[in-house]
Motif scaffolding. Structure first.
Motif, PDB file in Angstrom:
ATOM      1  N   LYS A   1      91.145  34.377 -20.717  1.00 35.43           N
ATOM      2  CA  LYS A   1      89.828  35.293 -20.886  1.00 35.43           C
ATOM      3  C   LYS A   1      88.467  34.526 -21.094  1.00 35.43           C
ATOM      4  N   ILE A   2      87.868  35.169 -20.300  1.00 35.35           N
ATOM      5  CA  ILE A   2      86.132  33.877 -20.229  1.00 35.35           C
ATOM      6  C   ILE A   2      85.405  34.352 -20.298  1.00 35.35           C
TER       7      ILE A   2
ATOM      8  N   GLU B   1      85.637  26.200 -25.438  1.00 35.43           N
ATOM      9  CA  GLU B   1      86.796  26.937 -25.120  1.00 35.43           C
ATOM     10  C   GLU B   1      86.645  26.209 -23.994  1.00 35.43           C
ATOM     11  N   ILE B   2      85.599  26.105 -22.773  1.00 37.57           N
ATOM     12  CA  ILE B   2      85.854  25.703 -21.565  1.00 37.57           C
ATOM     13  C   ILE B   2      86.481  24.847 -21.547  1.00 37.57           C
ATOM     14  N   PRO B   3      86.415  23.780 -22.335  1.00 39.09           N
ATOM     15  CA  PRO B   3      87.130  22.134 -21.445  1.00 39.09           C
ATOM     16  C   PRO B   3      89.105  23.057 -21.595  1.00 39.09           C
ATOM     17  N   ARG B   4      89.550  24.156 -22.710  1.00 40.75           N
ATOM     18  CA  ARG B   4      90.697  24.435 -23.031  1.00 40.75           C
ATOM     19  C   ARG B   4      91.176  25.009 -22.069  1.00 40.75           C
ATOM     20  N   ILE B   5      89.665  26.011 -21.209  1.00 41.58           N
ATOM     21  CA  ILE B   5      90.550  27.010 -20.032  1.00 41.58           C
ATOM     22  C   ILE B   5      90.925  25.934 -18.555  1.00 41.58           C
ATOM     23  N   ASN B   6      89.927  24.831 -18.424  1.00 38.63           N
ATOM     24  CA  ASN B   6      90.112  24.197 -17.259  1.00 38.63           C
ATOM     25  C   ASN B   6      91.322  23.614 -16.956  1.00 38.63           C
TER      26      ASN B   6
ATOM     27  N   LYS C   1      85.974  27.954  -9.577  1.00 38.15           N
ATOM     28  CA  LYS C   1      86.801  28.814  -9.826  1.00 38.15           C
ATOM     29  C   LYS C   1      86.884  28.372 -11.249  1.00 38.15           C
ATOM     30  N   ARG C   2      86.760  27.431 -11.440  1.00 36.72           N
ATOM     31  CA  ARG C   2      86.384  27.064 -13.324  1.00 36.72           C
ATOM     32  C   ARG C   2      85.664  27.226 -14.373  1.00 36.72           C
ATOM     33  N   GLY C   3      85.750  27.037 -15.522  1.00 38.82           N
ATOM     34  CA  GLY C   3      84.772  27.796 -15.977  1.00 38.82           C
ATOM     35  C   GLY C   3      84.023  26.048 -16.687  1.00 38.82           C
ATOM     36  N   LYS C   4      82.695  26.418 -16.538  1.00 39.44           N
ATOM     37  CA  LYS C   4      80.948  25.859 -17.098  1.00 39.44           C
ATOM     38  C   LYS C   4      80.199  25.514 -17.994  1.00 39.44           C
ATOM     39  N   GLY C   5      79.604  24.726 -18.233  1.00 39.86           N
ATOM     40  CA  GLY C   5      78.782  25.174 -19.725  1.00 39.86           C
ATOM     41  C   GLY C   5      79.548  24.503 -20.883  1.00 39.86           C
ATOM     42  N   ARG C   6      78.842  24.770 -22.077  1.00 35.53           N
ATOM     43  CA  ARG C   6      78.816  23.110 -22.983  1.00 35.53           C
ATOM     44  C   ARG C   6      79.685  24.160 -24.212  1.00 35.53           C
TER      45      ARG C   6
END
Length: 73
Positions: free
Chosen positions: A39-40, A58-63, A50-55
């Protein structure tokens, strides 16, 4: 007949702050969607890549999880 293959990640339209990330694999026009169990928050989702962005932490884990799902299927 030409064989085609594609993978698409997208957010499920839900009434919550965090949206579920779904994946759709298409092979020769046959589509198979499934839930990635991720979830994001939509403000951290990049619709183009189609990837997470920002700081967010959780973003690195999701990507990483999305990349793993591509390579493991």
């Amino acid at each position: 007949m030409r064989d085609t293959f594609s993978i698409l990640f997208y957010l499920k339209n839900e009434d919550s702050a965090e949206k579920s990330i779904y994946c759709r694999i298409s092979i020769c026009g046959v589509k198979a969607p499934f839930y990635t169990k991720l979830k994001i928050n939509p403000k951290y989702w990049d619709q183009e890549t189609k990837r997470g962005k920002g700081r967010s932490k959780e973003i690195p884990r999701i990507n990483l999880a999305l990349s793993w799902k591509i390579h493991s299927k």
